[in-house]
Structure formats: C-alpha cells, structure tokens
Write a protein that holds these residues in place. Structure first.
Motif, PDB file in Angstrom:
ATOM      1  N   ASN A  44      66.987   2.750  52.493  1.00 18.13           N
ATOM      2  CA  ASN A  44      68.126   3.616  52.207  1.00 18.13           C
ATOM      3  C   ASN A  44      67.642   4.837  51.440  1.00 18.13           C
ATOM      4  O   ASN A  44      66.571   4.830  50.841  1.00 18.13           O
ATOM      5  CB  ASN A  44      69.178   2.860  51.394  1.00 18.13           C
ATOM      6  N   VAL A  45      68.451   5.901  51.458  1.00 16.24           N
ATOM      7  CA  VAL A  45      68.175   7.118  50.704  1.00 16.24           C
ATOM      8  C   VAL A  45      69.377   7.400  49.813  1.00 16.24           C
ATOM      9  O   VAL A  45      70.522   7.323  50.262  1.00 16.24           O
ATOM     10  CB  VAL A  45      67.909   8.321  51.642  1.00 16.24           C
ATOM     11  N   PHE A  46      69.126   7.719  48.549  1.00 15.44           N
ATOM     12  CA  PHE A  46      70.168   8.055  47.596  1.00 15.44           C
ATOM     13  C   PHE A  46      70.028   9.521  47.219  1.00 15.44           C
ATOM     14  O   PHE A  46      68.919   9.996  46.951  1.00 15.44           O
ATOM     15  CB  PHE A  46      70.046   7.189  46.336  1.00 15.44           C
ATOM     16  N   ASN A  47      71.149  10.237  47.192  1.00 16.20           N
ATOM     17  CA  ASN A  47      71.160  11.655  46.835  1.00 16.20           C
ATOM     18  C   ASN A  47      71.907  11.865  45.531  1.00 16.20           C
ATOM     19  O   ASN A  47      72.822  11.108  45.205  1.00 16.20           O
ATOM     20  CB  ASN A  47      71.850  12.481  47.928  1.00 16.20           C
ATOM     21  N   SER A  48      71.528  12.898  44.805  1.00 15.80           N
ATOM     22  CA  SER A  48      72.264  13.272  43.601  1.00 15.80           C
ATOM     23  C   SER A  48      72.230  14.785  43.449  1.00 15.80           C
ATOM     24  O   SER A  48      71.317  15.461  43.922  1.00 15.80           O
ATOM     25  CB  SER A  48      71.687  12.578  42.361  1.00 15.80           C
ATOM     26  N   ILE A  49      73.244  15.292  42.779  1.00 16.21           N
ATOM     27  CA  ILE A  49      73.348  16.717  42.464  1.00 16.21           C
ATOM     28  C   ILE A  49      73.055  16.819  40.978  1.00 16.21           C
ATOM     29  O   ILE A  49      73.782  16.262  40.156  1.00 16.21           O
ATOM     30  CB  ILE A  49      74.752  17.250  42.793  1.00 16.21           C
ATOM     31  N   VAL A  50      71.976  17.518  40.624  1.00 15.19           N
ATOM     32  CA  VAL A  50      71.538  17.612  39.233  1.00 15.19           C
ATOM     33  C   VAL A  50      71.717  19.049  38.739  1.00 15.19           C
ATOM     34  O   VAL A  50      71.014  19.970  39.197  1.00 15.19           O
ATOM     35  CB  VAL A  50      70.067  17.157  39.087  1.00 15.19           C
ATOM     36  N   GLY A  51      72.660  19.251  37.834  1.00 10.65           N
ATOM     37  CA  GLY A  51      72.956  20.578  37.297  1.00 10.65           C
ATOM     38  C   GLY A  51      71.956  21.005  36.252  1.00 10.65           C
ATOM     39  O   GLY A  51      71.404  20.183  35.526  1.00 10.65           O
ATOM     40  N   TRP A  52      71.735  22.328  36.180  1.00  8.20           N
ATOM     41  CA  TRP A  52      70.809  22.846  35.173  1.00  8.20           C
ATOM     42  C   TRP A  52      71.306  24.142  34.510  1.00  8.20           C
ATOM     43  O   TRP A  52      70.696  24.645  33.570  1.00  8.20           O
ATOM     44  CB  TRP A  52      69.412  23.060  35.765  1.00  8.20           C
ATOM     45  N   GLN A  56      88.833  24.289  32.750  1.00  5.95           N
ATOM     46  CA  GLN A  56      88.041  25.522  32.782  1.00  5.95           C
ATOM     47  C   GLN A  56      87.452  25.742  34.171  1.00  5.95           C
ATOM     48  O   GLN A  56      87.061  24.785  34.841  1.00  5.95           O
ATOM     49  CB  GLN A  56      86.890  25.459  31.779  1.00  5.95           C
ATOM     50  N   ASN A  57      87.375  27.006  34.587  1.00  7.86           N
ATOM     51  CA  ASN A  57      86.721  27.366  35.839  1.00  7.86           C
ATOM     52  C   ASN A  57      85.281  27.751  35.537  1.00  7.86           C
ATOM     53  O   ASN A  57      85.029  28.601  34.678  1.00  7.86           O
ATOM     54  CB  ASN A  57      87.450  28.523  36.518  1.00  7.86           C
ATOM     55  N   ILE A  58      84.346  27.109  36.239  1.00 11.12           N
ATOM     56  CA  ILE A  58      82.931  27.339  35.982  1.00 11.12           C
ATOM     57  C   ILE A  58      82.145  27.423  37.288  1.00 11.12           C
ATOM     58  O   ILE A  58      82.627  27.033  38.347  1.00 11.12           O
ATOM     59  CB  ILE A  58      82.324  26.223  35.096  1.00 11.12           C
ATOM     60  N   LYS A  59      80.932  27.937  37.151  1.00 15.23           N
ATOM     61  CA  LYS A  59      79.955  27.940  38.244  1.00 15.23           C
ATOM     62  C   LYS A  59      78.759  27.134  37.758  1.00 15.23           C
ATOM     63  O   LYS A  59      78.249  27.365  36.661  1.00 15.23           O
ATOM     64  CB  LYS A  59      79.531  29.375  38.560  1.00 15.23           C
ATOM     65  N   VAL A  60      78.322  26.175  38.568  1.00 15.99           N
ATOM     66  CA  VAL A  60      77.207  25.296  38.210  1.00 15.99           C
ATOM     67  C   VAL A  60      76.048  25.551  39.164  1.00 15.99           C
ATOM     68  O   VAL A  60      76.221  25.512  40.376  1.00 15.99           O
ATOM     69  CB  VAL A  60      77.627  23.813  38.285  1.00 15.99           C
ATOM     70  N   ASN A  61      74.882  25.839  38.606  1.00 20.38           N
ATOM     71  CA  ASN A  61      73.649  25.898  39.400  1.00 20.38           C
ATOM     72  C   ASN A  61      73.068  24.491  39.411  1.00 20.38           C
ATOM     73  O   ASN A  61      73.050  23.819  38.378  1.00 20.38           O
ATOM     74  CB  ASN A  61      72.643  26.855  38.765  1.00 20.38           C
ATOM     75  N   TYR A  62      72.566  24.071  40.570  1.00 17.30           N
ATOM     76  CA  TYR A  62      72.105  22.694  40.689  1.00 17.30           C
ATOM     77  C   TYR A  62      70.934  22.571  41.659  1.00 17.30           C
ATOM     78  O   TYR A  62      70.674  23.447  42.472  1.00 17.30           O
ATOM     79  CB  TYR A  62      73.243  21.780  41.162  1.00 17.30           C
ATOM     80  N   ASN A  63      70.258  21.447  41.546  1.00 11.46           N
ATOM     81  CA  ASN A  63      69.235  21.019  42.508  1.00 11.46           C
ATOM     82  C   ASN A  63      69.763  19.777  43.208  1.00 11.46           C
ATOM     83  O   ASN A  63      70.339  18.894  42.562  1.00 11.46           O
ATOM     84  CB  ASN A  63      67.921  20.678  41.811  1.00 11.46           C
ATOM     85  N   LEU A  64      69.556  19.713  44.508  1.00 11.45           N
ATOM     86  CA  LEU A  64      69.901  18.531  45.272  1.00 11.45           C
ATOM     87  C   LEU A  64      68.676  17.637  45.298  1.00 11.45           C
ATOM     88  O   LEU A  64      67.595  18.057  45.706  1.00 11.45           O
ATOM     89  CB  LEU A  64      70.321  18.922  46.683  1.00 11.45           C
ATOM     90  N   LYS A  92      80.707  15.244  41.873  1.00 11.22           N
ATOM     91  CA  LYS A  92      80.089  14.726  40.650  1.00 11.22           C
ATOM     92  C   LYS A  92      78.723  15.383  40.496  1.00 11.22           C
ATOM     93  O   LYS A  92      77.898  15.334  41.397  1.00 11.22           O
ATOM     94  CB  LYS A  92      79.916  13.222  40.728  1.00 11.22           C
ATOM     95  N   VAL A  93      78.501  16.013  39.341  1.00  6.91           N
ATOM     96  CA  VAL A  93      77.233  16.667  39.035  1.00  6.91           C
ATOM     97  C   VAL A  93      76.637  15.965  37.821  1.00  6.91           C
ATOM     98  O   VAL A  93      77.310  15.784  36.807  1.00  6.91           O
ATOM     99  CB  VAL A  93      77.423  18.170  38.732  1.00  6.91           C
ATOM    100  N   GLU A  94      75.369  15.575  37.929  1.00  7.17           N
ATOM    101  CA  GLU A  94      74.676  14.922  36.822  1.00  7.17           C
ATOM    102  C   GLU A  94      73.886  15.957  36.024  1.00  7.17           C
ATOM    103  O   GLU A  94      73.275  16.854  36.603  1.00  7.17           O
ATOM    104  CB  GLU A  94      73.695  13.879  37.345  1.00  7.17           C
ATOM    105  N   PHE A  95      73.889  15.812  34.720  1.00  8.49           N
ATOM    106  CA  PHE A  95      73.041  16.614  33.845  1.00  8.49           C
ATOM    107  C   PHE A  95      72.160  15.635  33.102  1.00  8.49           C
ATOM    108  O   PHE A  95      72.652  14.612  32.599  1.00  8.49           O
ATOM    109  CB  PHE A  95      73.898  17.432  32.868  1.00  8.49           C
ATOM    110  N   VAL A  96      70.860  15.917  33.050  1.00  9.71           N
ATOM    111  CA  VAL A  96      69.922  14.956  32.465  1.00  9.71           C
ATOM    112  C   VAL A  96      69.111  15.582  31.340  1.00  9.71           C
ATOM    113  O   VAL A  96      68.947  16.804  31.270  1.00  9.71           O
ATOM    114  CB  VAL A  96      68.970  14.370  33.536  1.00  9.71           C
ATOM    115  N   GLN A  97      68.633  14.704  30.465  1.00  6.56           N
ATOM    116  CA  GLN A  97      67.762  15.032  29.336  1.00  6.56           C
ATOM    117  C   GLN A  97      68.358  16.166  28.492  1.00  6.56           C
ATOM    118  O   GLN A  97      69.495  16.069  28.066  1.00  6.56           O
ATOM    119  CB  GLN A  97      66.356  15.343  29.821  1.00  6.56           C
ATOM    120  N   GLY A  98      67.651  17.259  28.283  1.00  5.86           N
ATOM    121  CA  GLY A  98      68.117  18.348  27.428  1.00  5.86           C
ATOM    122  C   GLY A  98      69.321  19.092  27.964  1.00  5.86           C
ATOM    123  O   GLY A  98      70.013  19.782  27.212  1.00  5.86           O
ATOM    124  N   ASN A  99      69.606  18.954  29.240  1.00  4.30           N
ATOM    125  CA  ASN A  99      70.742  19.674  29.825  1.00  4.30           C
ATOM    126  C   ASN A  99      72.085  19.002  29.571  1.00  4.30           C
ATOM    127  O   ASN A  99      73.120  19.577  29.899  1.00  4.30           O
ATOM    128  CB  ASN A  99      70.529  19.871  31.328  1.00  4.30           C
TER     129      ASN A  99
END
Length: 93
Positions: free
Chosen positions: A80-88, A59-67, A41-48
């Motif tokens: 606790n620590v929560f992690n997310s994958i944020v695509g850009w 579709q086959n794609i490549k996603v650049n992301y920040n952890l 699961k990759v999250e995209f936020v705001q303008g993205n």
C-alpha cells in the motif's frame, strides 16, 4: 512548482508528540472556498507546529505544502501507499 491550498480554517488540532525522539505533529483542517467545498487535512511537523499558534477558526489563509508519500508492505505481504500533505508556510488571505 509551488503547491498551495487556499481556504478557511475549520479546526486546529493539538500538538501531538511521538517516540523517544519527541517527534511533534499538529493537524489543520481547511475548508476550500469554491462551488463544492472540500475539507483538507494538512499536517505540520516539528518546528512548523508553531505556525498554527495564532490561527483561529474562520480565518482565510493560504498554505504552502509538500505532498509526501510512503510505501508499506504489511505482514501479509499486502502493498500500500500512504500520502500526506505537509504544510510549511501560512499566509493570511
């Protein structure tokens, strides 16, 4: 260091809006193409969030992301620590 995931679009979620400031989020589910496929699961936020507008399942794609990670201590004092994958960025493969 560039973080990327290559996979097939499995599902594209709707744009969700939160809070008085109108924070926007949209989720993408990718299935990796390998011997033991993973569902990511990759999250995209705001303008993205608009990066997902022209995608379709399959579709086959490549996603650049920040952890990203954030820490949280609840009312009972449990840490606790929560992690997310944020695509850009998204590229067709």
């Amino acid at each position: 260091m560039e973080n990327t995931i290559v996979g097939q679009v499995k599902q594209i979620g709707p744009v969700e809006t939160f809070g008085a400031n109108g924070f926007r989020k949209r989720e993408l589910i990718l299935q990796t193409v390998e011997e033991y496929p993973q569902f990511i699961k990759v999250e995209f936020v705001q303008g993205n969030v608009e990066l997902l507008d022209n995608l379709e399942a399959g579709q086959n794609i490549k996603v650049n992301y920040n952890l990203r990670g954030r820490e949280h201590t609840n009312d009972a004092g449990e840490y606790n620590v929560f992690n997310s994958i944020v695509g850009w960025k998204i590229e067709q493969v």
